[in-house]
Structures are given as C-alpha cells and as structure tokens.
Design an enzyme around this catalytic site. Structure first.
Site, PDB file in Angstrom:
ATOM      1  N   SER A   9       0.747  -1.309  -0.039  1.00  0.00           N
ATOM      2  CA  SER A   9      -0.067   0.146  -0.227  1.00  0.00           C
ATOM      3  C   SER A   9       0.781   1.118  -0.079  1.00  0.00           C
ATOM      4  O   SER A   9       0.375   2.420  -0.352  1.00  0.00           O
ATOM      5  CB  SER A   9      -0.934   0.195   1.223  1.00  0.00           C
ATOM      6  OG  SER A   9      -0.300   0.106   2.429  1.00  0.00           O
ATOM      7  N   LYS A  23       0.847   4.901   6.807  1.00  0.00           N
ATOM      8  CA  LYS A  23       0.187   5.515   5.765  1.00  0.00           C
ATOM      9  C   LYS A  23       0.687   6.993   5.738  1.00  0.00           C
ATOM     10  O   LYS A  23       1.375   7.416   6.769  1.00  0.00           O
ATOM     11  CB  LYS A  23      -1.210   5.644   5.967  1.00  0.00           C
ATOM     12  CG  LYS A  23      -2.215   4.121   6.152  1.00  0.00           C
ATOM     13  CD  LYS A  23      -2.258   3.627   4.653  1.00  0.00           C
ATOM     14  CE  LYS A  23      -3.014   2.555   4.962  1.00  0.00           C
ATOM     15  NZ  LYS A  23      -2.689   1.539   3.747  1.00  0.00           N
TER      16      LYS A  23
END
Length: 194
Positions: free
Chosen positions: A47, A96
C-alpha cells in the site's frame, strides 16, 4: 585448598550475578529505546509502494507519537477504525501518509485530477507513475484531533477513502500515532531516508 574452592565458587557466583545484572540492564535499555526512541515495524503490504516495499523494516520515531503533520508517513494503531488486512487477520498497526489534519478541508478531485487540501492542489511526487490520486470522490472537513490518511499506492491501499462510512469516518485520532517514519532500516539494499 578449601579456601581456594570457596574463592572459586565466590568468583563463579559473582560472574553469574554480574551477567544477570547486565542482561537485565540490556533488556531494560531495549524496552526504554522501544518506548521512547524508536519502535521497529515490518511493512506488511504494497500500500505504500514505491516508498516502502513489503518486508521493509522501518523505525517509528517515538518522539513524534500522538502528533501528525501533513505529508508525514506515520505508523498508527488502527484497531477499531481500520478493519482487517488482506490476509483476513486483524491488522493493528498501519503505515500511511498523512494528507490532512484537524480543521483541514480535503477534496477529491479537481478537474485536473488532484486532491486539494484547503483549496490548494496537493503535489504528490511520491505516487507511482501513472497513479490517479483517487478514484473515490470525497469532500470533507477533518475533525479536530483526527487525521485523514492515504497509502501512496492508491490502487492497492485500504485507507481513509475506503472507510468514510465506518466508525470515525475513516479519520484516525492523532492520539493513535505511534511515531513518524523517516527511513528504511532493512534490507541494507534499501536502507536510507524516504
């Protein structure tokens, strides 16, 4: 001869005691480093590609815990906010990029396809070539004390966009930040700053 035996036993006991104290001090030191300096994490998914690869060992800077700034890559405790990872196991820690923080208005997307924060188009040089900033439209204000996070590999990332209807609206409390990530520690071939 008996005194020599007793002296040998005393030295042996002393050596064991010193070794035990050193082991305890080393363990205590490691715990203190992990709690207050840096905590290691292994990147579990794609990701955050290309900046972070699956299997990379990163260190979360604990001096930045409970804080978030736009553009920072952070590790946070997503339990209760982010569901399960691709393997079906509960993923507690996530990595993230912070896109917006409390009070920011974040919108997707302009006619040119850019995400905006407070009306300003976001420059995202970290995105893989040819990546669209988001195929999921959104227009929201981030509540105070929360952050809106996205993975760099937008096509393969579960992040705030995917969880807009979930508890917390996909926005994570800043108090869940474990630390910021500035570098890759392992493997040696990828070691260095982000």
């Amino acid at each position: 001869m008996t005194d020599q035996v007793h002296d040998g036993r005393r030295r042996s006991h002393l050596t064991v005691a010193v070794a035990a104290v050193l082991v305890v001090l080393l363990l205590l030191g490691a715990l203190l480093v992990r709690q207050f300096v840096a905590q290691p994490f292994t990147v579990p998914s794609a990701s955050m590609e290309p900046a972070l690869q699956p299997g990379d060992l990163i260190l979360a800077d604990r001096s930045d815990r409970d804080t978030a700034e736009r553009g920072q890559v952070v590790v946070f405790d997503g339990s209760g906010y982010f569901g399960t990872d691709g393997a079906g196991a509960s993923g507690r820690f996530w990595v993230k990029r912070v896109i917006a923080v409390g009070g920011d208005r974040v919108t997707c997307c302009t006619d040119a396809g850019a995400i905006t924060v407070n009306g300003e188009a976001l420059e995202e040089p970290y995105l893989p070539a040819g990546t669209v900033p988001s195929e999921i439209p959104f227009d929201l204000e981030v509540p105070q004390g929360r952050m809106f996070v996205l993975g760099d590999n937008r096509g393969d990332s579960t992040d705030s966009r995917n969880l807009l209807g979930a508890p917390g609206g996909g926005m994570i409390p800043v108090s869940r930040v474990v630390g910021s990530v500035d570098a890759i520690a392992w493997p040696l071939s990828r070691r260095g700053a982000l």
